[in-house]
Design a protein around this motif. Structure first.
Motif, PDB file in Angstrom:
ATOM      1  N   GLY A 170       0.817  -1.212   0.000  1.00  0.00           N
ATOM      2  CA  GLY A 170       0.000   0.000   0.000  1.00  0.00           C
ATOM      3  C   GLY A 170       0.852   1.264   0.000  1.00  0.00           C
ATOM      4  N   ASP A 171       1.877   1.288   0.852  1.00  0.00           N
ATOM      5  CA  ASP A 171       2.781   2.449   0.868  1.00  0.00           C
ATOM      6  C   ASP A 171       3.449   2.628  -0.485  1.00  0.00           C
ATOM      7  N   ARG A 172       3.818   1.499  -1.083  1.00  0.00           N
ATOM      8  CA  ARG A 172       4.549   1.577  -2.344  1.00  0.00           C
ATOM      9  C   ARG A 172       3.685   2.166  -3.460  1.00  0.00           C
ATOM     10  N   VAL A 173       2.406   1.864  -3.463  1.00  0.00           N
ATOM     11  CA  VAL A 173       1.540   2.344  -4.547  1.00  0.00           C
ATOM     12  C   VAL A 173       0.697   3.545  -4.131  1.00  0.00           C
ATOM     13  N   GLY A 174       0.800   3.954  -2.870  1.00  0.00           N
ATOM     14  CA  GLY A 174       0.053   5.127  -2.415  1.00  0.00           C
ATOM     15  C   GLY A 174      -1.438   4.902  -2.300  1.00  0.00           C
ATOM     16  N   ALA A 175      -1.804   3.690  -1.894  1.00  0.00           N
ATOM     17  CA  ALA A 175      -3.232   3.368  -1.779  1.00  0.00           C
ATOM     18  C   ALA A 175      -3.445   2.472  -0.566  1.00  0.00           C
ATOM     19  N   ASP A 176      -4.716   2.230  -0.269  1.00  0.00           N
ATOM     20  CA  ASP A 176      -5.095   1.370   0.856  1.00  0.00           C
ATOM     21  C   ASP A 176      -5.386  -0.017   0.274  1.00  0.00           C
ATOM     22  N   VAL A 177      -4.392  -0.897   0.369  1.00  0.00           N
ATOM     23  CA  VAL A 177      -4.451  -2.163  -0.368  1.00  0.00           C
ATOM     24  C   VAL A 177      -4.796  -3.325   0.576  1.00  0.00           C
ATOM     25  N   HIS A 178      -5.712  -4.167   0.123  1.00  0.00           N
ATOM     26  CA  HIS A 178      -6.123  -5.360   0.872  1.00  0.00           C
ATOM     27  C   HIS A 178      -6.057  -6.569  -0.054  1.00  0.00           C
ATOM     28  N   LEU A 179      -5.650  -7.694   0.527  1.00  0.00           N
ATOM     29  CA  LEU A 179      -5.529  -8.943  -0.235  1.00  0.00           C
ATOM     30  C   LEU A 179      -6.683  -9.869   0.127  1.00  0.00           C
ATOM     31  N   LYS A 180      -7.516 -10.204  -0.848  1.00  0.00           N
ATOM     32  CA  LYS A 180      -8.591 -11.178  -0.599  1.00  0.00           C
ATOM     33  C   LYS A 180      -7.993 -12.542  -0.903  1.00  0.00           C
ATOM     34  N   PHE A 181      -7.604 -13.263   0.178  1.00  0.00           N
ATOM     35  CA  PHE A 181      -6.764 -14.452   0.028  1.00  0.00           C
ATOM     36  C   PHE A 181      -7.646 -15.694  -0.157  1.00  0.00           C
ATOM     37  N   GLU A 182      -7.985 -15.944  -1.411  1.00  0.00           N
ATOM     38  CA  GLU A 182      -8.854 -17.068  -1.755  1.00  0.00           C
ATOM     39  C   GLU A 182      -8.119 -18.409  -1.667  1.00  0.00           C
ATOM     40  N   GLY A 183      -6.796 -18.360  -1.523  1.00  0.00           N
ATOM     41  CA  GLY A 183      -6.038 -19.580  -1.262  1.00  0.00           C
ATOM     42  C   GLY A 183      -6.406 -20.219   0.062  1.00  0.00           C
ATOM     43  N   MET A 184      -7.122 -19.492   0.902  1.00  0.00           N
ATOM     44  CA  MET A 184      -7.538 -20.053   2.184  1.00  0.00           C
ATOM     45  C   MET A 184      -8.905 -20.715   2.111  1.00  0.00           C
ATOM     46  N   ASN A 185      -9.296 -21.133   0.932  1.00  0.00           N
ATOM     47  CA  ASN A 185     -10.425 -22.054   0.802  1.00  0.00           C
ATOM     48  C   ASN A 185      -9.931 -23.487   1.036  1.00  0.00           C
ATOM     49  N   PRO A 186     -10.862 -24.431   1.273  1.00  0.00           N
ATOM     50  CA  PRO A 186     -10.446 -25.784   1.711  1.00  0.00           C
ATOM     51  C   PRO A 186      -9.480 -26.496   0.771  1.00  0.00           C
ATOM     52  N   THR A 187      -9.663 -26.402  -0.537  1.00  0.00           N
ATOM     53  CA  THR A 187      -8.715 -27.079  -1.420  1.00  0.00           C
ATOM     54  C   THR A 187      -7.582 -26.151  -1.852  1.00  0.00           C
ATOM     55  N   GLY A 188      -7.543 -24.948  -1.328  1.00  0.00           N
ATOM     56  CA  GLY A 188      -6.428 -24.049  -1.588  1.00  0.00           C
ATOM     57  C   GLY A 188      -6.625 -23.092  -2.743  1.00  0.00           C
ATOM     58  N   SER A 189      -7.848 -23.020  -3.303  1.00  0.00           N
ATOM     59  CA  SER A 189      -8.082 -22.024  -4.360  1.00  0.00           C
ATOM     60  C   SER A 189      -9.520 -21.525  -4.340  1.00  0.00           C
ATOM     61  N   PHE A 190      -9.740 -20.439  -5.083  1.00  0.00           N
ATOM     62  CA  PHE A 190     -11.070 -19.829  -5.180  1.00  0.00           C
ATOM     63  C   PHE A 190     -12.093 -20.743  -5.836  1.00  0.00           C
ATOM     64  N   LYS A 191     -11.644 -21.811  -6.465  1.00  0.00           N
ATOM     65  CA  LYS A 191     -12.586 -22.686  -7.179  1.00  0.00           C
ATOM     66  C   LYS A 191     -13.657 -23.254  -6.247  1.00  0.00           C
ATOM     67  N   ASP A 192     -13.324 -23.415  -4.970  1.00  0.00           N
ATOM     68  CA  ASP A 192     -14.276 -24.008  -4.018  1.00  0.00           C
ATOM     69  C   ASP A 192     -15.563 -23.189  -3.890  1.00  0.00           C
ATOM     70  N   ARG A 193     -15.406 -21.874  -4.062  1.00  0.00           N
ATOM     71  CA  ARG A 193     -16.534 -20.970  -3.874  1.00  0.00           C
ATOM     72  C   ARG A 193     -17.655 -21.235  -4.896  1.00  0.00           C
ATOM     73  N   GLY A 194     -17.269 -21.576  -6.116  1.00  0.00           N
ATOM     74  CA  GLY A 194     -18.279 -21.924  -7.109  1.00  0.00           C
ATOM     75  C   GLY A 194     -18.600 -23.414  -7.118  1.00  0.00           C
ATOM     76  N   MET A 195     -17.604 -24.242  -6.785  1.00  0.00           N
ATOM     77  CA  MET A 195     -17.808 -25.686  -6.874  1.00  0.00           C
ATOM     78  C   MET A 195     -18.842 -26.170  -5.865  1.00  0.00           C
ATOM     79  N   CYS A 196     -18.860 -25.583  -4.670  1.00  0.00           N
ATOM     80  CA  CYS A 196     -19.849 -26.029  -3.681  1.00  0.00           C
ATOM     81  C   CYS A 196     -21.264 -25.789  -4.195  1.00  0.00           C
ATOM     82  N   VAL A 197     -21.445 -24.710  -4.936  1.00  0.00           N
ATOM     83  CA  VAL A 197     -22.779 -24.416  -5.477  1.00  0.00           C
ATOM     84  C   VAL A 197     -23.096 -25.371  -6.635  1.00  0.00           C
ATOM     85  N   ALA A 198     -22.128 -25.586  -7.514  1.00  0.00           N
ATOM     86  CA  ALA A 198     -22.343 -26.489  -8.648  1.00  0.00           C
ATOM     87  C   ALA A 198     -22.643 -27.913  -8.170  1.00  0.00           C
TER      88      ALA A 198
END
Lengths: 359, 359
Positions: free
Chosen positions: B48-76
């Motif tokens: 954030g300091d480096r780019v002059g903004a308020d930066v946040h990381l949405k860490f989807e690697g913290m889903n059960p299998t380690g990726s964002f795919k779980d978020r859609g797969m549970c629904v499918a």
């Protein structure tokens, strides 16, 4: 602020923020966090049916670096910053070094990981290195490495973050607070978990003991600890000079928290028993294939013990059982590759592919 | 039930339970869950300091299998069970197959993963195999594999869970709901993310659009998508026949959700730009070493783009920026081993070790 209050505010702030008033941190210690903790308590209905109990998996592999170590490391590193340390050190080739390196990066500290030279797989140290730790192989064995980090800490210029640092246990005890909250304000009847260096069983028992006051609960679970048969010093009542098991995270011959583990076992009316590598691997595959949960081999030791106890008729029918899964399966990619093989190819035609799926 | 209400009740029940009323699931569909979602939004103060903004990381690697795919797969997979399917199928050698296999195990369904034979690393398929999927290599290329799973789905006996299944996008859109909640009820100014098959940018934009009503917010973020320079069909405006990048999760030459990505870019006043592999790896190392967050190489593409835009003076000062990190670094152990090397050994003496730590 309790975990519930933070949930109400819409943001989980990690272990230090959630439980600060229950942690032995100095006043004014900063909150160093990767938003660890608040890990899921996943129902395990298929294993539950098999053992005749209400089984839940406390999946500590869903911490930021993939293991339960983060829960204590965030507290230890917050304490190191409060004490003015610029350097943290540990002797570890596994999950502890990964967690120490990540939290040091987060806090802007230097991290030294001292390891015995030789026999060290680069993959095991990959996380520590990518997080920028200084990994230092020394000519000697693990005891030599531990001796050096103790000496470094004694100079006053570095903080030791191996589990002899009491803030590690302080942080790890919070797993019990979360379990009580996730079960709706009551403790389980039985808490199963792997026992290696034994900090985890010591810490969970401490947490359940404090939960008597914090949550006003009136009892504590029986603690059931599982050691790998080839690395079972507490079960055998003596040090194991050359511990052997595929469950590397619990391959420990002389646990640092031996006394704490025995106290937890005896005070809780629990047990610490050995499970074979074959039983561990069976439980590891079972968790992945029927519950959809992929954990480190060592993590499956608690489930292996639960299955053994059920086979012996020693699981009270309908008991509420929580099993800690200490690390994510992705932590040990070599093991999974040894457990699997790629089937043969077929023609890219429906009539060749469908039968492979029973269609 | 909203995420906040569930937090109040002390238990996060996963994506389907939290957002069911906003998902296009048939009435009566079961809740298949590994307690995915509710991933941390980690502040990134150094970047954030480096780019002059308020930066946040949405860490989807913290889903059960380690990726964002779980978020859609549970629904499918919840939808597949509702439809009476006993089998789900996909063509994937990576994160999709891992997620499909885990949720199929959870739901008691059979999972077929069809892949082109040859050139397939066992490590990439390890998760699918340990979760019990039937992995079927076919004589042909990826298009042949995709053709077969489509044919299997057309027989009515299997449900296709590649991202052409609309329930995948439905589930993935919930990341935007969580970001709005985690920012205290407001959307970010800019949302950066990697673009490969482009389902993710399409879904996040859909989520922000629905958030206008769900959370009563009055604006949507600019969507900034990052493609790898060697696999940048949307940036170039044409298919890439042989996409090349170390960021394997976004090595896609002809994105399934191309139109959705372009719509998100244009409707939001955003951009989709290319970043080089060198820039991706720099961002990957930076995230690990200064923020303590270890993600897949592809995940770092969004940060690489943000750094480029800042260097060009195109990040509005003080903007609130969310960057999706799509997968955990443990997903790609080969890459990290290539990025690091083990230093030389030293004597096990304080005077040899201390200087390595600047002491």
């Amino acid at each position: 602020m309790t975990m519930d209050a933070l949930r109400r505010s819409g943001a989980w702030g990690g272990v230090v923020e959630a439980f600060r008033e229950r942690l032995a941190l100095p006043a004014g210690a900063p909150t160093i966090t990767l938003l660890e903790g608040n890990t899921p308590l996943i129902p395990a209905p298929t294993i539950g049916d098999r053992v005749g109990a209400d089984v839940h998996l406390k999946f500590e592999g869903m911490n930021p670096t993939g293991s339960f170590k983060d829960r204590g490391m965030c507290v230890a590193v917050s304490g190191a910053v409060a004490s003015g340390s610029k350097v943290i050190v540990c002797a570890s080739t596994g999950n502890t070094s990964a967690s120490a390196a990540a939290y040091a990066a987060r806090a802007g500290l230097r991290c030294g990981v001292v390891i015995p030279e030789g026999q060290i797989a680069l993959g095991k140290l990959a996380q520590a290195l990518i997080h920028g730790a200084s990994v230092i192989p020394v000519e000697g064995n693990f005891d030599d490495a531990l001796g050096i980090v103790r000496e470094l800490a004694e100079t006053g210029e570095a903080t030791l973050v191996n589990s002899v640092n009491p803030l590690r246990i302080e942080g790890q005890k919070t797993v019990a607070f979360e379990v009580v909250e996730q079960l709706g304000g009551v403790p389980p009847d039985i808490h199963c978990l792997p026992v290696g260096n034994a900090g985890n069983i010591t810490a969970a028992w401490l947490g359940y003991t404090e939960a008597l006051e914090v949550y006003g609960v009136d009892r504590r679970p029986a603690m059931w600890g599982a050691q790998a048969a080839g690395a079972a010093p507490i079960v055998r009542g003596e040090r194991v000079e050359r511990p052997q098991t595929i469950a590397t995270a619990i391959r420990i011959g002389n646990p640092a928290s031996w006394d704490g583990a025995v106290a937890a076992r005896d005070s809780s009316g629990g047990t610490i028993e050995a499970v074979t590598d074959a039983e561990i691997l069976d439980a590891y595959r079972l968790l992945a294939s029927v519950e959809g949960v992929f954990c480190e081999p060592a993590s499956a030791a608690g489930v292996a013990l639960l299955l053994n106890k059920a086979a012996a008729g020693e699981v009270p029918p309908g008991a509420t059982v929580v099993v800690t899964l200490t690390g994510h399966g992705l932590k040990d990619p070599d093991r999974v590759v040894q457990e699997i093989e790629l089937p043969a190819s077929v023609r890219a035609e429906l009539d060749a592919v469908a039968p492979r799926l029973g269609l």
